[in-house]
Design a protein around this motif. Structure first.
Motif, PDB file in Angstrom:
ATOM      1  N   THR A  44     -30.486 -20.521 -97.068  1.00  0.00           N
ATOM      2  CA  THR A  44     -30.298 -21.919 -97.455  1.00  0.00           C
ATOM      3  C   THR A  44     -28.887 -22.377 -97.109  1.00  0.00           C
ATOM      4  O   THR A  44     -28.694 -23.455 -96.538  1.00  0.00           O
TER       5      THR A  44
ATOM      6  N   ARG B 274     -28.462 -22.624 -93.258  1.00  0.00           N
ATOM      7  CA  ARG B 274     -29.108 -23.818 -92.691  1.00  0.00           C
ATOM      8  C   ARG B 274     -28.290 -25.070 -92.983  1.00  0.00           C
ATOM      9  O   ARG B 274     -28.136 -25.932 -92.123  1.00  0.00           O
ATOM     10  N   ALA B 275     -27.773 -25.175 -94.205  1.00  0.00           N
ATOM     11  CA  ALA B 275     -26.953 -26.344 -94.565  1.00  0.00           C
ATOM     12  C   ALA B 275     -25.691 -26.380 -93.707  1.00  0.00           C
ATOM     13  O   ALA B 275     -25.335 -27.426 -93.155  1.00  0.00           O
TER      14      ALA B 275
ATOM     15  N   ALA C 123     -26.483 -27.283 -90.087  1.00  0.00           N
ATOM     16  CA  ALA C 123     -26.816 -28.704 -89.948  1.00  0.00           C
ATOM     17  C   ALA C 123     -25.562 -29.561 -89.991  1.00  0.00           C
ATOM     18  O   ALA C 123     -25.450 -30.550 -89.263  1.00  0.00           O
TER      19      ALA C 123
ATOM     20  N   MET D 129     -33.364 -32.717 -84.078  1.00  0.00           N
ATOM     21  CA  MET D 129     -32.120 -31.980 -84.332  1.00  0.00           C
ATOM     22  C   MET D 129     -30.991 -32.485 -83.443  1.00  0.00           C
ATOM     23  O   MET D 129     -29.853 -32.632 -83.891  1.00  0.00           O
TER      24      MET D 129
ATOM     25  N   ILE E  46     -29.866 -35.775 -84.875  1.00  0.00           N
ATOM     26  CA  ILE E  46     -29.107 -35.573 -86.117  1.00  0.00           C
ATOM     27  C   ILE E  46     -27.697 -35.104 -85.796  1.00  0.00           C
ATOM     28  O   ILE E  46     -26.731 -35.543 -86.430  1.00  0.00           O
ATOM     29  N   GLN E  47     -27.549 -34.236 -84.808  1.00  0.00           N
ATOM     30  CA  GLN E  47     -26.222 -33.712 -84.465  1.00  0.00           C
ATOM     31  C   GLN E  47     -25.296 -34.785 -83.896  1.00  0.00           C
ATOM     32  O   GLN E  47     -24.084 -34.610 -83.908  1.00  0.00           O
TER      33      GLN E  47
ATOM     34  N   ARG F 228     -24.878 -36.335 -91.730  1.00  0.00           N
ATOM     35  CA  ARG F 228     -25.635 -35.082 -91.609  1.00  0.00           C
ATOM     36  C   ARG F 228     -25.692 -34.347 -92.941  1.00  0.00           C
ATOM     37  O   ARG F 228     -26.720 -33.780 -93.298  1.00  0.00           O
TER      38      ARG F 228
ATOM     39  N   HIS G  64     -29.253 -33.569 -94.767  1.00  0.00           N
ATOM     40  CA  HIS G  64     -29.674 -32.189 -94.979  1.00  0.00           C
ATOM     41  C   HIS G  64     -29.916 -31.897 -96.460  1.00  0.00           C
ATOM     42  O   HIS G  64     -30.956 -31.325 -96.824  1.00  0.00           O
TER      43      HIS G  64
ATOM     44  N   TYR H  85     -33.197 -34.125 -97.536  1.00  0.00           N
ATOM     45  CA  TYR H  85     -34.500 -33.840 -96.942  1.00  0.00           C
ATOM     46  C   TYR H  85     -34.816 -32.356 -96.790  1.00  0.00           C
ATOM     47  O   TYR H  85     -35.959 -31.957 -96.937  1.00  0.00           O
ATOM     48  N   TYR H  86     -33.833 -31.553 -96.500  1.00  0.00           N
ATOM     49  CA  TYR H  86     -34.107 -30.130 -96.283  1.00  0.00           C
ATOM     50  C   TYR H  86     -33.957 -29.303 -97.554  1.00  0.00           C
ATOM     51  O   TYR H  86     -34.655 -28.324 -97.739  1.00  0.00           O
ATOM     52  N   GLU H  87     -33.020 -29.681 -98.419  1.00  0.00           N
ATOM     53  CA  GLU H  87     -32.800 -28.915 -99.636  1.00  0.00           C
ATOM     54  C   GLU H  87     -33.459 -29.559-100.855  1.00  0.00           C
ATOM     55  O   GLU H  87     -33.567 -28.929-101.896  1.00  0.00           O
TER      56      GLU H  87
END
Length: 160
Positions: A21, A24-25, A28, A102, A105-106, A113, A117, A120-122
Motif C-alpha cells: 500500500t 503504491r502510494a 503514484a 497512469m 495521472i503522472q 496525484r 491516489h 480512489y486507490y486507498e
C-alpha cells in the motif's frame, strides 16, 4: 495487534501488512519506482525511531501513509529532483486503458496525484485525507475536483 513483540518482528509484520500500500502510494506520487522504494524505506525507519503507539490497524496504516506522503512531498521539493524525469514505464498496469490513465495521472501536479491516489486507490474520505496531509477539507475537495477535470481533459484529448 501484539505490541509486546520485538521491534524487528513488529517491523516485519508491518512490512507484510502495509508495504504494498505504501509503495503504491509513493509510486503514484513520485512517478519513480526507485524513489518510491526509498520513501517507503524512510517511512519504516521513522517507525523504528518513533515506534508510535497505535491502538488499532487503521490508525497504524494512517500513520504510515501520512509519513510516506510527507516523505514524498520532501522528495518532490528536493532541488536535484527538478533535473530528473519520471519513469512511467516502470509503473505496472493491466492494460492499455490503465496505462493511458497512469500516464495522464503522472502529468498532473503532485498535490493532485496525492489526493487522487488516497481517495480512489486507498479509499480515504476527504476528511481523512485532509487530516493526513494537514490541509483543510475544502482544499482536498477542490483539489479532487480540479484533478478530475484535468484528468478528463487529458484523457479526452488522447481520444480525439
Amino acid at each position: 495487534m501484539d505490541t509486546t513483540s520485538q521491534p524487528s518482528e513488529r517491523l516485519e509484520l508491518l512490512l507484510l501488512t502495509h508495504g504494498n500500500t505504501l509503495y503504491r502510494a509513493a509510486a503514484a506520487i513520485l512517478g519513480d519506482v526507485y524513489e518510491a522504494q526509498d520513501a517507503v524505506q524512510d517511512t519504516f525507519l521513522a517507525w523504528l525511531e518513533k515506534q508510535p503507539d497505535c491502538p488499532d490497524g487503521a490508525h497504524e496504516r494512517a500513520w504510515l501513509l501520512r509519513v510516506t506522503v510527507n516523505n514524498c512531498k520532501s522528495r518532490l521539493r528536493s532541488p536535484w529532483r527538478r533535473k530528473t524525469g519520471a519513469l512511467t514505464e516502470s509503473l505496472t498496469t493491466e492494460g492499455p486503458e490503465e496505462s493511458a490513465l497512469m500516464e495522464a495521472i503522472q502529468t498532473l501536479p503532485a498535490k493532485d496525484r496525492i489526493v487522487l491516489h488516497l481517495h480512489y486507490y486507498e479509499g480515504y474520505q476527504t476528511g481523512e485525507i485532509a487530516q493526513m496531509l494537514g490541509w483543510r477539507e475544502g482544499t482536498v475537495r477542490s483539489r479532487l475536483s480540479r484533478a478530475r477535470k484535468r484528468l478528463k481533459t487529458l484523457l479526452t484529448d488522447q481520444i480525439d
